[in-house]
Design an enzyme around this catalytic site. Structure first.
Site: not given
Length: 271
Positions: A9, A11
């Site tokens: 992932d 952010d």
């Protein structure tokens, strides 16, 4: 070193806002030097993979466009596999529209096969009303993701795709199908893109309800970092747990911990 690959992932994991998280650049560039495959996964459908790559390059990450896999890409590919050259009414932005065009879909304002919902910063109620009527006339409701909110700068949040989808579901009485994390659709596509088996795949994320749930359900090794959405005190609220918990992706620069992750040890990392 065992054959392994990473789904990561972005952010809250490798950057926050416009700043890389300390140690993230070294970790990602280290994977490149070691020849370990990786793919960034994002539930943000607004930007194209090229846009995302440009941002990461500016932050110092040695990545290419094909290192990014967005929920918009997953959605477009999934729909193309179900109906070739279909039509869609879209509430969303450039990243989603681009991927649908690339998949052979036409964007229409009347009698679409699908109503597709992604992130949008300027959503008009007129578009929502139009979507509701299309769904009630038979168009299938597709969500790029069901995230209820999205973090923005200064610790603030804005409504996410899932919030809009919930409104459409309530108004139409039709349940959406979601393609983004934690859906197995996106998780399986990402694993196959890296040409890995289930036990060769490691997911690094900051959100229990998307990254860890989705990857854990697929049987991937899961690493939760506490630099994003999920905090240590939140873990008691979940009936499942990550294989590893780290304070920050910087912890994975520790060779001993990194090798434990590659070895699929289920011992939780000390932090």
């Amino acid at each position: 070193m065992k054959k392994k690959g990473f789904l990561i992932d972005m952010d809250g994991v490798i950057y926050k806002g416009s700043e890389p998280i300390p140690g993230a650049v070294d970790f990602i560039n280290g994977l490149r030097k070691k020849g370990l495959p990786f793919l960034f996964l994002t539930n943000n459908s607004q930007r194209t993979s090229r846009d995302v790559c440009y941002k990461l390059n500016k932050l110092g990450f040695d990545v290419e466009e094909n290192d990014i896999f967005t929920c918009a890409m997953a959605t477009a590919r999934y729909l193309a596999s179900k109906k070739q050259n279909g039509t869609a009414y879209v509430i969303g932005e450039g990243g989603l529209l681009t991927e649908l065009y690339n998949a052979g879909y036409s964007i229409v304002d009347d009698q679409p096969d699908y109503v597709i919902i992604g992130e949008g910063r300027t959503i008009m109620l007129e578009s929502v009303d139009k979507a509701i009527n299309m769904i009630m006339k038979g168009a299938k409701l597709i969500a790029t993701n069901l995230d209820p909110n999205c973090p923005v700068a200064d610790g603030k949040y804005r409504a996410g795709c899932g919030a809009l989808v919930a409104m459409l579901e309530c108004a139409s009485g039709v349940q959406a199908f979601s393609v983004g994390k934690p859906s197995p659709v996106m998780m399986r596509m990402a694993r196959k893109a890296l040409q890995l088996t289930t036990d060769e795949t490691v997911m690094i994320g900051d959100t229990m309800g998307t990254d860890i749930l989705g990857a854990g359900s697929m049987g991937f090794t899961t690493v939760l970092t506490l630099t994003g959405v999920t905090k240590e005190e939140d873990l008691q609220h979940f009936g499942y747990a990550p294989d590893f918990i780290i304070k920050s992706i910087r912890d994975l620069l520790n060779e001993d911990l990194f090798m434990r992750v590659l070895g699929e040890s289920l011992v939780t990392a000390d932090y």
